[in-house]
Design an enzyme around this catalytic site. Structure first.
Site, PDB file in Angstrom:
ATOM      1  N   LYS B 137       0.855  -1.201   0.000  1.00 26.47           N
ATOM      2  CA  LYS B 137       0.000   0.000   0.000  1.00 26.47           C
ATOM      3  C   LYS B 137       0.883   1.241   0.000  1.00 26.47           C
ATOM      4  CE  LYS B 137      -3.686   2.584   1.400  1.00 26.47           C
ATOM      5  NZ  LYS B 137      -4.423   3.072   0.230  1.00 26.47           N
ATOM      6  N   GLY B 164      -7.167   8.132  -0.149  1.00 23.00           N
ATOM      7  CA  GLY B 164      -6.357   9.218   0.391  1.00 23.00           C
ATOM      8  C   GLY B 164      -5.064   8.746   1.026  1.00 23.00           C
ATOM      9  N   CYS B 222       0.516  12.032  -7.388  1.00 22.51           N
ATOM     10  CA  CYS B 222       0.302  13.037  -6.343  1.00 22.51           C
ATOM     11  C   CYS B 222       0.765  14.412  -6.831  1.00 22.51           C
ATOM     12  CB  CYS B 222       1.104  12.696  -5.090  1.00 22.51           C
ATOM     13  SG  CYS B 222       1.001  10.978  -4.605  1.00 22.51           S
ATOM     14  N   GLY B 335      -7.180  -3.696 -14.638  1.00 22.09           N
ATOM     15  CA  GLY B 335      -8.280  -4.582 -14.998  1.00 22.09           C
ATOM     16  C   GLY B 335      -7.914  -5.997 -15.365  1.00 22.09           C
TER      17      GLY B 335
END
Lengths: 275, 398
Positions: B137, B164, B222, B335
């Site tokens: 992550k 976030g 970002c 995907g």
């Protein structure tokens, strides 16, 4: 926690509350506890994509069966709700935390709103032989109430309806104070406004002197809902704000101490600022 | 958490997996003893083949030993070196790829950042040691609580998310998960995010030496606090970032391209020139859904990142374009739900694929993709999966 293909054994429409599916899933039934949930895949393709979380509405370990209340909302809910006996469902579970009933509790008060009846029914069936159980359920109208013949006979059942079509007129919070005086322990599951209302009662009780039922309210446990993604704790979509910071409904929840959950205007509190 | 009742140990009846206890045992044993035992019984060439998945007939013995030591230091012994591994459908098939320069993996299937946590969560359900690698992550310098609710919304064949970058911060990630990563027996790529070049450099410096970490993937979706520009939208900014991170670490550095850039190919080229060892194509596509009842966006932040099968054609297209522009390896992402989808990316020029959103629907997808690719190699009589990389690209005529 396992992935298991469960075979639907029964399907029954319960008024406007939803469809109750009986599913044969021995591996999951063997581990399941009240308050935990199962993540159900709505089909075999990736459209719709996300699994849907359903709290156990019944756990029959001996028979290896579980029951789920499915509201036919959206394409995923419709697909799951329309399964017939013999159809297979891809199940991931059991997931999340469970209600913990204190051994010393003599009078257990359960409060349910809408499909929040699911874990309360499990508790009612599990605890009816061990202690006095009262179930308080609220719904929009009589069509949204759980049928009393699907509850153990020894469970006291009190109902409220917003339109006054059955039982006490109003919401569960109208009937709660009186029942609370009797209770040693309180467990609740339902929509956020209902839980927030009970949360406000708890805050008042914190400031009030000792009274019957105050301890049950202070130590109440609730099961909450949140938009969910993976249900494995990785995506962090389903967080709610608690006194310990962000908590994942799928892992640290769905059962939380009422006093730990932060509410804002009848909704779960949220972090950050809305841009 | 104090209210959490410890979970009972449970049986896992999924047949393709080994129990996590076995995986942990293997990982622990594979580090030291098993390697030496296995190696003793093999000649040099076979050992290199086993460790790298590629025969290396021309090298001298000392070279071989050196390379072998490097390879073993980089990652635990590949699954096929263990006796039990012969039961896997992918066993005995050469699936090894260079997912980035200097990053050889046992197979081309990774799990994408943000969809696999820190790897330990899904280890309760599947045998993560069979994966090529995992990408953790997104990790930022400091703890981030993430965005307001709602953070997720379903879309046709996909999802929108706006989490976030909720994470405990680099120091905590390294402290909490380093040991667990080593025990998982799967290489870990740390996904790095930040709001300044210094942020990225800080995360990489804090993660240095963390067990299990084999590479860094830069999330360049970002905005830079300096000028509000998205790192991955501007070739020179992306290059500056790549150079700074490369200067901080000896591990391979991969840039995760954003499809929201005006010219993704130019960004990829700039990153390659700045020293990037690979690129991931692609990060999520910006999107929005409106709650028509409340007359406002569903997501707390308004817009979010679209992922899932809905974006696969976009991801394949960008992979195809970037593959013709750069020489460094590409990881395809967007995907992937099956081996067939993975083959599209590989033929479009990707050396590896990352499975992301599909895992939410079916946690077995990453393993099914590995098995499907192995079956493809067998059925088509290929020597290795590498033979199909880029086969759909236009032939260079010169």
């Amino acid at each position: 926690m396992i992935i298991q293909q469960g075979a639907v054994t029964a399907s029954a429409r319960i008024g406007d509350l939803g469809t109750v599916l009986g599913v044969s899933a021995p591996g999951i039934a063997a581990q399941a506890r009240a308050g935990q949930f199962v993540h159900v895949r709505p089909g075999t393709s990736f459209e719709p994509l996300l699994r849907r979380p359903y709290s156990f509405n019944r756990i029959r370990r001996q028979e290896g069966e579980i029951e789920l209340i499915v509201r036919p909302l959206g394409p995923g809910g419709e697909w799951i709700a329309s399964r017939r006996p013999g159809d297979l469902l891809d199940l991931l579970g059991p997931l999340g935390t469970a209600f913990v009933i204190h051994r010393s509790a003599r009078n257990l008060l359960l409060v349910a709103g809408g499909t929040g009846i699911a874990p309360m029914r499990v508790l009612a069936e599990q605890e009816a032989s061990r202690r006095n159980v009262t179930l308080l359920m609220g719904g929009r109208s009589v069509a949204y109430l759980w049928p009393s013949d699907r509850l153990p006979p020894s469970v006291e059942y009190v109902t409220t309806t917003e339109d006054g079509s059955f039982g006490i007129g109003g919401r569960v919070t109208e009937a709660l104070p009186e029942l609370l005086r009797w209770a040693d322990q309180l467990c609740a599951c339902g929509p956020w406004p209902m839980l927030a209302a009970i949360g406000r009662m708890r805050e008042e009780a914190e400031r009030a002197p000792a009274a019957p039922g105050r301890a049950a309210l202070l130590e109440a446990q609730i099961a909450v809902e949140q938009h969910m993604g993976c249900a494995m704790g990785v995506c962090r979509a389903c967080v709610v704000v608690t006194s310990q910071g962000n908590a994942r409904v799928c892992r640290e929840g769905p059962v939380f101490p009422l006093g730990d959950v932060a509410f804002a205007e009848g909704e779960p509190a949220t972090v950050g600022l809305v841009s | 958490m104090p209210w959490r009742r410890p979970r009972k140990k449970v049986e896992r009846p999924i047949e393709v997996t080994r129990s996590i206890e076995e995986s942990l045992e293997d990982a622990a044993a594979g580090e030291e003893e098993e390697d030496s035992v296995d190696l003793a019984g093999l000649d040099d060439a076979t050992v290199v083949e086993a460790a790298t998945g590629e025969p290396e007939p021309e090298r001298g013995a000392s070279d071989l030993a050196l390379k072998l030591r490097e390879t073993l230091a980089r990652e635990p012994a590949p699954a096929r070196a263990r006796p039990r591994a012969t039961t896997y459908p992918e066993s005995g098939v050469d699936l090894a790829v260079d997912a980035a320069r200097g990053l050889r993996l046992r197979n081309p299937v990774l799990t994408a950042s943000g969809t696999f946590g820190q790897g330990i969560e899904y280890a309760e359900l599947i045998d993560v040691a069979r994966l090529g690698a995992i990408v953790n992550k997104g990790t930022t310098p400091n703890m981030r609580p993430g965005n307001p609710q709602y953070r997720i919304a379903e879309t046709p064949s996909g999802i929108l998310n706006s989490i976030g970058l909720e994470n405990p911060g680099a120091v905590e990630v390294a402290r909490r998960y380093g040991v667990q990563w080593a025990a998982l027996g799967v290489p870990v790529i740390v996904n790095v995010a930040g709001y300044s070049v210094e942020d990225y450099v800080y995360v990489v410096s804090e993660m240095a030496g963390t067990p299990g970490v084999v590479a860094y993937e830069l999330n360049v979706s970002c905005p830079n606090v300096k000028d509000g520009m998205i790192f991955g939208s501007d070739p020179s900014l992306a290059a500056e970032l790549t150079r700074a991170v490369k200067a901080e670490t000896d591990l391979p550095v991969i840039v995760k391209l954003t499809p929201n850039a005006p010219d993704v190919v130019a960004v990829a080229r700039a990153c390659e020139e700045a020293g990037a060892d690979g690129v991931t194509a692609i990060n999520t596509v910006l999107g929005m859904r409106i709650d028509t009842r409340r007359r406002r966006p569903i997501l707390g932040t308004g817009s979010g990142g679209l992922s899932g099968p809905a974006i696969r054609p976009i991801a394949v297209h960008i992979t195809y374009q970037v593959a013709q522009a750069v020489g460094i390896p590409i990881m395809g992402a967007g995907g992937v739900t099956s081996a067939e989808d993975a083959l599209e990316f590989l033929m479009a020029g990707a050396s590896a694929v990352q499975v992301g959103t599909a895992t939410f629907a079916d946690p077995l997808v990453p393993l099914k993709v590995i098995e499907g690719l192995a079956a493809y190699v067998r059925e088509h009589g290929l020597r290795s999966i590498r033979e199909i990389v880029g086969t759909a690209l236009p032939r260079m005529v010169e």
